[in-house]
Design a protein around this motif. Structure first.
Motif, mmCIF file in Angstrom:
data_model
loop_
_atom_site.group_PDB
_atom_site.id
_atom_site.type_symbol
_atom_site.label_atom_id
_atom_site.label_comp_id
_atom_site.label_asym_id
_atom_site.label_seq_id
_atom_site.Cartn_x
_atom_site.Cartn_y
_atom_site.Cartn_z
ATOM 1 N N PRO A 11 44.154 -2.863 18.411
ATOM 2 C CA PRO A 11 44.656 -4.114 18.022
ATOM 3 C C PRO A 11 43.770 -4.965 16.992
ATOM 4 C CG PRO A 11 43.398 -4.456 19.959
ATOM 5 C CD PRO A 11 43.096 -2.876 19.288
ATOM 6 N N SER A 12 44.368 -5.705 15.976
ATOM 7 C CA SER A 12 43.442 -6.333 15.220
ATOM 8 C C SER A 12 44.685 -7.325 14.657
ATOM 9 C CB SER A 12 43.122 -5.723 13.843
ATOM 10 O OG SER A 12 44.150 -5.125 13.292
ATOM 11 N N ARG A 13 44.252 -8.137 13.587
ATOM 12 C CA ARG A 13 45.173 -9.114 13.085
ATOM 13 C C ARG A 13 46.542 -8.614 12.442
ATOM 14 N NH1 ARG A 13 40.133 -11.297 11.558
ATOM 15 N NH2 ARG A 13 39.775 -13.656 11.560
ATOM 16 N N SER A 14 46.403 -7.067 12.058
ATOM 17 C CA SER A 14 47.667 -6.470 11.548
ATOM 18 C C SER A 14 48.509 -6.437 12.655
ATOM 19 C CB SER A 14 47.135 -5.100 10.979
ATOM 20 O OG SER A 14 46.522 -4.274 11.931
ATOM 21 N N ASP A 39 37.361 3.220 7.916
ATOM 22 C CA ASP A 39 38.429 3.570 6.838
ATOM 23 C C ASP A 39 39.004 2.427 5.915
ATOM 24 O OD1 ASP A 39 38.797 5.912 8.376
ATOM 25 O OD2 ASP A 39 40.387 5.339 9.325
ATOM 26 N N GLN A 40 38.692 1.281 6.343
ATOM 27 C CA GLN A 40 39.195 0.020 5.623
ATOM 28 C C GLN A 40 38.188 -0.117 4.184
ATOM 29 O OE1 GLN A 40 37.312 -0.072 8.300
ATOM 30 N NE2 GLN A 40 36.172 -1.729 8.764
ATOM 31 N N HIS A 41 36.931 0.615 4.314
ATOM 32 C CA HIS A 41 36.208 0.492 3.028
ATOM 33 C C HIS A 41 36.169 1.796 2.256
ATOM 34 C CE1 HIS A 41 34.756 -3.326 4.604
ATOM 35 N NE2 HIS A 41 34.198 -2.563 5.667
ATOM 36 N N LYS A 42 37.038 2.679 2.714
ATOM 37 C CA LYS A 42 37.209 3.904 1.572
ATOM 38 C C LYS A 42 38.166 3.692 0.699
ATOM 39 C CE LYS A 42 36.459 7.097 5.874
ATOM 40 N NZ LYS A 42 36.959 7.547 6.799
ATOM 41 N N MET A 51 39.857 -6.277 -0.456
ATOM 42 C CA MET A 51 39.147 -7.033 0.690
ATOM 43 C C MET A 51 38.522 -6.092 1.784
ATOM 44 S SD MET A 51 38.889 -10.140 -0.201
ATOM 45 C CE MET A 51 38.297 -11.306 1.292
ATOM 46 N N GLY A 52 39.064 -4.828 1.740
ATOM 47 C CA GLY A 52 38.634 -3.964 2.817
ATOM 48 C C GLY A 52 39.016 -4.531 4.380
ATOM 49 N N LYS A 53 40.108 -4.961 4.213
ATOM 50 C CA LYS A 53 40.695 -5.735 5.610
ATOM 51 C C LYS A 53 42.160 -5.183 5.758
ATOM 52 C CE LYS A 53 37.730 -9.265 6.123
ATOM 53 N NZ LYS A 53 36.920 -9.420 7.276
ATOM 54 N N VAL A 54 42.302 -5.172 6.985
ATOM 55 C CA VAL A 54 43.841 -5.049 7.498
ATOM 56 C C VAL A 54 44.297 -6.368 7.987
ATOM 57 C CG1 VAL A 54 43.668 -2.641 8.328
ATOM 58 C CG2 VAL A 54 43.277 -4.395 10.042
ATOM 59 N N PRO A 55 45.565 -6.633 7.617
ATOM 60 C CA PRO A 55 46.806 -5.674 7.360
ATOM 61 C C PRO A 55 46.775 -5.585 5.787
ATOM 62 C CG PRO A 55 47.733 -7.866 7.994
ATOM 63 C CD PRO A 55 46.240 -8.078 8.154
ATOM 64 N N THR A 56 47.478 -4.576 5.566
ATOM 65 C CA THR A 56 48.198 -4.486 4.075
ATOM 66 C C THR A 56 49.472 -4.246 4.529
ATOM 67 O OG1 THR A 56 46.238 -4.005 3.005
ATOM 68 C CG2 THR A 56 48.195 -3.213 1.930
ATOM 69 N N THR A 65 48.931 -8.616 0.869
ATOM 70 C CA THR A 65 47.903 -8.691 1.826
ATOM 71 C C THR A 65 47.892 -10.128 2.565
ATOM 72 O OG1 THR A 65 46.344 -9.120 0.162
ATOM 73 C CG2 THR A 65 46.645 -6.955 0.801
ATOM 74 N N GLU A 66 47.092 -10.378 3.467
ATOM 75 C CA GLU A 66 47.018 -11.637 4.316
ATOM 76 C C GLU A 66 48.147 -11.867 4.934
ATOM 77 O OE1 GLU A 66 44.188 -13.606 4.179
ATOM 78 O OE2 GLU A 66 43.386 -11.876 2.634
ATOM 79 N N VAL A 67 47.814 -11.687 6.385
ATOM 80 C CA VAL A 67 48.792 -11.949 7.464
ATOM 81 C C VAL A 67 49.857 -13.120 6.964
ATOM 82 C CG1 VAL A 67 49.125 -12.946 9.684
ATOM 83 C CG2 VAL A 67 47.473 -11.585 9.280
ATOM 84 N N ALA A 68 49.485 -14.195 6.759
ATOM 85 C CA ALA A 68 50.557 -15.357 6.481
ATOM 86 C C ALA A 68 51.544 -15.235 5.430
ATOM 87 C CB ALA A 68 50.093 -16.595 6.244
HETATM 88 N N1 GSH Z 1 42.476 -13.313 5.952
HETATM 89 C C1 GSH Z 1 42.873 -11.877 6.422
HETATM 90 C C2 GSH Z 1 41.834 -11.632 7.722
HETATM 91 C C3 GSH Z 1 42.014 -9.996 7.868
HETATM 92 C C4 GSH Z 1 40.942 -9.759 8.679
HETATM 93 O O1 GSH Z 1 39.893 -10.159 8.785
HETATM 94 N N2 GSH Z 1 41.022 -8.475 9.512
HETATM 95 C C5 GSH Z 1 40.167 -7.862 10.080
HETATM 96 C C6 GSH Z 1 40.816 -7.169 11.469
HETATM 97 S S1 GSH Z 1 41.285 -8.483 12.561
HETATM 98 C C7 GSH Z 1 39.543 -6.737 9.362
HETATM 99 O O2 GSH Z 1 40.298 -5.767 8.679
HETATM 100 N N3 GSH Z 1 38.060 -6.418 9.681
HETATM 101 C C8 GSH Z 1 37.611 -5.249 9.100
HETATM 102 C C9 GSH Z 1 36.427 -5.478 8.264
HETATM 103 O O3 GSH Z 1 36.094 -6.586 7.804
HETATM 104 O O4 GSH Z 1 35.596 -4.603 8.083
HETATM 105 C C10 GSH Z 1 44.430 -11.882 6.886
HETATM 106 O O5 GSH Z 1 44.804 -12.836 7.248
HETATM 107 O O6 GSH Z 1 44.778 -10.896 6.506
#
Ligand code: GSH
Length: 204
Positions: A11-14, A39-42, A51-56, A65-68
């Motif tokens: 689970p995560s923000r995605s 995986d998010q940095h590959k 940004m190397g973040k989920v979700p996309t 990208t960005e939840v909201a």
């Molecule tokens: N501002 C972003 C935040 C996304 C975020 O921080 N996701 C975390 C998971 S809860 C993530 O991908 N972390 C992995 C990392 O930063 O390496 C959004 O709202 O989508």
């Protein structure tokens, strides 16, 4: 292959977008990432989300990208689900306020509380002002219910509601009757239950 693909870690923000997709009711595919494996940095993932973040979320050729932003997009793109307040409706202003308040005020207030800074910045410098005010404003908004916009459940409830749910779970959001009643109303939604079950299965 569905038109919608969620790049998800469970689970995560995605998980918030997973819930939103269940509310929308359109078919979607999931591409699962393992954050602990990096995986998010590959390179192939950074190509769609630098940004190397989920979700996309990918919708046909559009990458969001960005939840909201994703929740706002989905609600507008699939209005038949009734989760948006359309352009031209004065109430849309309030709806947008809540969609921005989530990532702009509520979430930063909670994260700053969880990981306090060495020196507290001046209130005027913080977009959310102070923790208590941010919490009070949202508590007052959800008190009457059932939803932020009254009788209509919207994408704003997904964004703010998810923050309240995980914040309460990790004891970062204060226990307040307004929050617990709102969280209970959310927990009773079939789409939220489906998303939670799916997430548990994916995490397993
Ligand atoms: N501002 C972003 C935040 C996304 C975020 O921080 N996701 C975390 C998971 S809860 C993530 O991908 N972390 C992995 C990392 O930063 O390496 C959004 O709202 O989508």
């Amino acid at each position: 292959m569905a038109d919608l693909t969620l790049y998800h870690a469970s689970p995560s923000r995605s998980s918030i977008v997973l819930w939103m997709l269940e509310e929308i009711g359109q078919p979607y595919d999931i591409r699962l990432l393992k954050l602990s494996a990096g995986d998010q940095h590959k390179p192939d993932y950074l190509a769609i989300n630098p940004m190397g973040k989920v979700p996309t979320l990918k919708h046909k050729d559009t990458v969001i990208t960005e939840v909201a932003a994703i929740c706002t997009y989905l609600a507008d793109e699939f209005p038949q689900a009734g989760l948006n307040i359309p352009v031209g409706t004065p109430r849309r202003g309030i709806y947008l306020k809540w969609l921005f308040f989530g990532p702009g005020c509520f979430e930063p207030a909670v994260i700053d509380r969880a990981a306090p800074r060495k020196e507290e910045p001046r209130r005027a410098m913080l977009g959310y002002g102070d923790f208590d005010t941010a919490m009070n404003v949202v508590a007052k908004a959800v008190a009457k219910g059932p939803w932020l916009m009254g009788e209509q459940f919207t994408a704003a409830d997904v964004v703010i509601g998810a923050n309240i749910r995980w914040g309460t779970m990790f004891k970062l959001v204060p226990e307040r009757p307004e929050f617990s009643a709102y969280a209970q109303r959310i927990a009773a939604r079939p789409a939220a239950q489906r998303a939670e079950a799916k997430d548990k299965q994916l995490a397993g």
